[in-house]
Design a protein around this motif. Structure first.
Motif, PDB file in Angstrom:
ATOM      1  N   ARG A 294       8.010  -3.754  -3.400  1.00  0.00           N
ATOM      2  CA  ARG A 294       7.371  -4.503  -4.480  1.00  0.00           C
ATOM      3  C   ARG A 294       7.889  -5.923  -4.470  1.00  0.00           C
ATOM      4  O   ARG A 294       9.079  -6.154  -4.273  1.00  0.00           O
ATOM      5  CB  ARG A 294       7.669  -3.856  -5.833  1.00  0.00           C
ATOM      6  CG  ARG A 294       7.149  -2.450  -5.954  1.00  0.00           C
ATOM      7  CD  ARG A 294       7.569  -1.761  -7.250  1.00  0.00           C
ATOM      8  NE  ARG A 294       8.931  -1.897  -7.728  1.00  0.00           N
ATOM      9  CZ  ARG A 294       9.987  -1.211  -7.265  1.00  0.00           C
ATOM     10  NH1 ARG A 294       9.827  -0.378  -6.263  1.00  0.00           N
ATOM     11  NH2 ARG A 294      11.172  -1.370  -7.784  1.00  0.00           N
ATOM     12  N   VAL A 295       6.990  -6.873  -4.699  1.00  0.00           N
ATOM     13  CA  VAL A 295       7.364  -8.279  -4.839  1.00  0.00           C
ATOM     14  C   VAL A 295       7.150  -8.657  -6.293  1.00  0.00           C
ATOM     15  O   VAL A 295       6.047  -8.507  -6.817  1.00  0.00           O
ATOM     16  CB  VAL A 295       6.533  -9.190  -3.915  1.00  0.00           C
ATOM     17  CG1 VAL A 295       6.910 -10.636  -4.119  1.00  0.00           C
ATOM     18  CG2 VAL A 295       6.715  -8.779  -2.464  1.00  0.00           C
TER      19      VAL A 295
ATOM     20  N   GLY B 105      12.300  -0.057  -2.563  1.00  0.00           N
ATOM     21  CA  GLY B 105      12.780   1.086  -3.337  1.00  0.00           C
ATOM     22  C   GLY B 105      13.584   0.571  -4.507  1.00  0.00           C
ATOM     23  O   GLY B 105      13.086  -0.189  -5.321  1.00  0.00           O
ATOM     24  N   ASP B 106      14.855   0.963  -4.571  1.00  0.00           N
ATOM     25  CA  ASP B 106      15.738   0.488  -5.639  1.00  0.00           C
ATOM     26  C   ASP B 106      16.623  -0.672  -5.187  1.00  0.00           C
ATOM     27  O   ASP B 106      17.431  -1.162  -5.967  1.00  0.00           O
ATOM     28  CB  ASP B 106      16.636   1.634  -6.126  1.00  0.00           C
ATOM     29  CG  ASP B 106      15.850   2.678  -6.890  1.00  0.00           C
ATOM     30  OD1 ASP B 106      14.747   2.352  -7.370  1.00  0.00           O
ATOM     31  OD2 ASP B 106      16.334   3.827  -6.998  1.00  0.00           O
ATOM     32  N   ARG B 107      16.507  -1.099  -3.948  1.00  0.00           N
ATOM     33  CA  ARG B 107      17.360  -2.159  -3.406  1.00  0.00           C
ATOM     34  C   ARG B 107      16.652  -3.504  -3.412  1.00  0.00           C
ATOM     35  O   ARG B 107      15.438  -3.586  -3.256  1.00  0.00           O
ATOM     36  CB  ARG B 107      17.776  -1.832  -1.979  1.00  0.00           C
ATOM     37  CG  ARG B 107      18.667  -0.587  -1.906  1.00  0.00           C
ATOM     38  CD  ARG B 107      19.380  -0.435  -0.588  1.00  0.00           C
ATOM     39  NE  ARG B 107      20.036  -1.603  -0.059  1.00  0.00           N
ATOM     40  CZ  ARG B 107      21.251  -2.033  -0.419  1.00  0.00           C
ATOM     41  NH1 ARG B 107      21.911  -1.399  -1.347  1.00  0.00           N
ATOM     42  NH2 ARG B 107      21.788  -3.087   0.152  1.00  0.00           N
TER      43      ARG B 107
ATOM     44  N   PRO C 238       0.806  -1.223   0.000  1.00  0.00           N
ATOM     45  CA  PRO C 238       0.000   0.000   0.000  1.00  0.00           C
ATOM     46  C   PRO C 238       0.842   1.277   0.000  1.00  0.00           C
ATOM     47  O   PRO C 238       0.468   2.267  -0.603  1.00  0.00           O
ATOM     48  CB  PRO C 238      -0.831  -0.121   1.275  1.00  0.00           C
ATOM     49  CG  PRO C 238      -0.875  -1.582   1.564  1.00  0.00           C
ATOM     50  CD  PRO C 238       0.417  -2.137   1.056  1.00  0.00           C
ATOM     51  N   GLY C 239       1.993   1.275   0.684  1.00  0.00           N
ATOM     52  CA  GLY C 239       2.851   2.462   0.713  1.00  0.00           C
ATOM     53  C   GLY C 239       3.554   2.700  -0.612  1.00  0.00           C
ATOM     54  O   GLY C 239       4.008   3.789  -0.897  1.00  0.00           O
TER      55      GLY C 239
ATOM     56  N   ALA D 135      14.844 -10.915 -15.339  1.00  0.00           N
ATOM     57  CA  ALA D 135      13.511 -10.575 -15.850  1.00  0.00           C
ATOM     58  C   ALA D 135      12.666  -9.964 -14.740  1.00  0.00           C
ATOM     59  O   ALA D 135      11.907  -9.008 -14.969  1.00  0.00           O
ATOM     60  CB  ALA D 135      12.838 -11.813 -16.429  1.00  0.00           C
ATOM     61  N   ALA D 136      12.767 -10.489 -13.515  1.00  0.00           N
ATOM     62  CA  ALA D 136      12.019  -9.937 -12.390  1.00  0.00           C
ATOM     63  C   ALA D 136      12.495  -8.522 -12.076  1.00  0.00           C
ATOM     64  O   ALA D 136      11.684  -7.621 -11.818  1.00  0.00           O
ATOM     65  CB  ALA D 136      12.161 -10.834 -11.169  1.00  0.00           C
ATOM     66  N   LEU D 137      13.799  -8.293 -12.107  1.00  0.00           N
ATOM     67  CA  LEU D 137      14.336  -6.964 -11.842  1.00  0.00           C
ATOM     68  C   LEU D 137      13.907  -5.974 -12.927  1.00  0.00           C
ATOM     69  O   LEU D 137      13.555  -4.831 -12.628  1.00  0.00           O
ATOM     70  CB  LEU D 137      15.859  -7.001 -11.733  1.00  0.00           C
ATOM     71  CG  LEU D 137      16.419  -7.746 -10.517  1.00  0.00           C
ATOM     72  CD1 LEU D 137      17.935  -7.868 -10.625  1.00  0.00           C
ATOM     73  CD2 LEU D 137      15.998  -7.079  -9.228  1.00  0.00           C
ATOM     74  N   ASP D 138      13.909  -6.422 -14.177  1.00  0.00           N
ATOM     75  CA  ASP D 138      13.470  -5.560 -15.274  1.00  0.00           C
ATOM     76  C   ASP D 138      11.995  -5.194 -15.110  1.00  0.00           C
ATOM     77  O   ASP D 138      11.614  -4.038 -15.327  1.00  0.00           O
ATOM     78  CB  ASP D 138      13.690  -6.234 -16.619  1.00  0.00           C
ATOM     79  CG  ASP D 138      15.168  -6.387 -16.957  1.00  0.00           C
ATOM     80  OD1 ASP D 138      16.021  -5.721 -16.325  1.00  0.00           O
ATOM     81  OD2 ASP D 138      15.492  -7.187 -17.861  1.00  0.00           O
ATOM     82  N   ALA D 139      11.179  -6.170 -14.711  1.00  0.00           N
ATOM     83  CA  ALA D 139       9.742  -5.909 -14.509  1.00  0.00           C
ATOM     84  C   ALA D 139       9.518  -4.981 -13.319  1.00  0.00           C
ATOM     85  O   ALA D 139       8.603  -4.173 -13.324  1.00  0.00           O
ATOM     86  CB  ALA D 139       8.993  -7.218 -14.318  1.00  0.00           C
ATOM     87  N   GLY D 140      10.349  -5.106 -12.297  1.00  0.00           N
ATOM     88  CA  GLY D 140      10.232  -4.253 -11.121  1.00  0.00           C
ATOM     89  C   GLY D 140      10.622  -2.818 -11.380  1.00  0.00           C
ATOM     90  O   GLY D 140      10.160  -1.906 -10.696  1.00  0.00           O
ATOM     91  N   ASP D 141      11.487  -2.592 -12.365  1.00  0.00           N
ATOM     92  CA  ASP D 141      11.913  -1.236 -12.713  1.00  0.00           C
ATOM     93  C   ASP D 141      10.868  -0.497 -13.522  1.00  0.00           C
ATOM     94  O   ASP D 141      10.888   0.726 -13.596  1.00  0.00           O
ATOM     95  CB  ASP D 141      13.226  -1.271 -13.514  1.00  0.00           C
ATOM     96  CG  ASP D 141      14.407  -1.628 -12.618  1.00  0.00           C
ATOM     97  OD1 ASP D 141      14.296  -1.478 -11.391  1.00  0.00           O
ATOM     98  OD2 ASP D 141      15.441  -2.072 -13.170  1.00  0.00           O
ATOM     99  N   SER D 142       9.973  -1.232 -14.154  1.00  0.00           N
ATOM    100  CA  SER D 142       8.993  -0.548 -15.013  1.00  0.00           C
ATOM    101  C   SER D 142       7.767  -0.099 -14.248  1.00  0.00           C
ATOM    102  O   SER D 142       7.545  -0.340 -13.137  1.00  0.00           O
ATOM    103  CB  SER D 142       8.559  -1.464 -16.146  1.00  0.00           C
ATOM    104  OG  SER D 142       8.073  -2.686 -15.636  1.00  0.00           O
TER     105      SER D 142
END
Length: 132
Positions: free
Chosen positions: A48-49, A70-72, A43-44, A125-132
């Motif tokens: 992200r998972v 965040g970015d970590r 919610p915050g 692929a998970a990291l790429d999806a998390g960045d978008s």
């Protein structure tokens, strides 16, 4: 000379199964569309998972889930992994290296090359999806 005949007979008898061996036909590969990584946010909005796609390897499927703060990279979890002793030993090493490097740029674990490659592919692929 007395031993030659039994040796010849036993040699031929041992080779008959080799001559008769017929390898099984490989199962046809089914082309499936590549799954889209799933992303869920708290919610915050800061945590992200992200689940990476399942990567089929010759040892078995590999799928990684990463928690991004965040970015970590906060945590990494294996959702699917081959049932193999070397894989079981390699997973903690791969996760530890990922948390240390904060990227998918981790070394291959000796003895678990195939699993390491699948891990890196699903993680990236998970990291790429998390960045978008």
């Amino acid at each position: 000379m007395k031993r030659a005949l039994p040796v010849l007979v036993l040699t031929v008898a041992g080779l008959v199964p080799v001559w008769r061996y017929a390898p099984s036909a490989p199962e046809p590969a089914v082309a499936e569309p590549a799954p889209v990584p799933s992303v869920s946010a708290s919610p915050g909005g800061t945590t992200r998972v992200v689940a990476g796609p399942t990567v089929d390897t010759e040892k078995g499927p590999v799928q990684v889930e990463v928690t991004l703060d965040g970015d970590r990279i906060g945590a990494v979890r294996m959702l699917r992994q081959p049932d193999h002793p070397q894989t079981t030993a390699a997973v903690p090493v791969l996760i530890e290296e990922t948390l240390r490097a904060q990227s998918a740029d981790v070394d291959t674990v000796s003895g678990a090359t195939v699993t390491s490659d699948g891990y890196r592919e699903s993680l990236q692929a998970a990291l790429d999806a998390g960045d978008s």
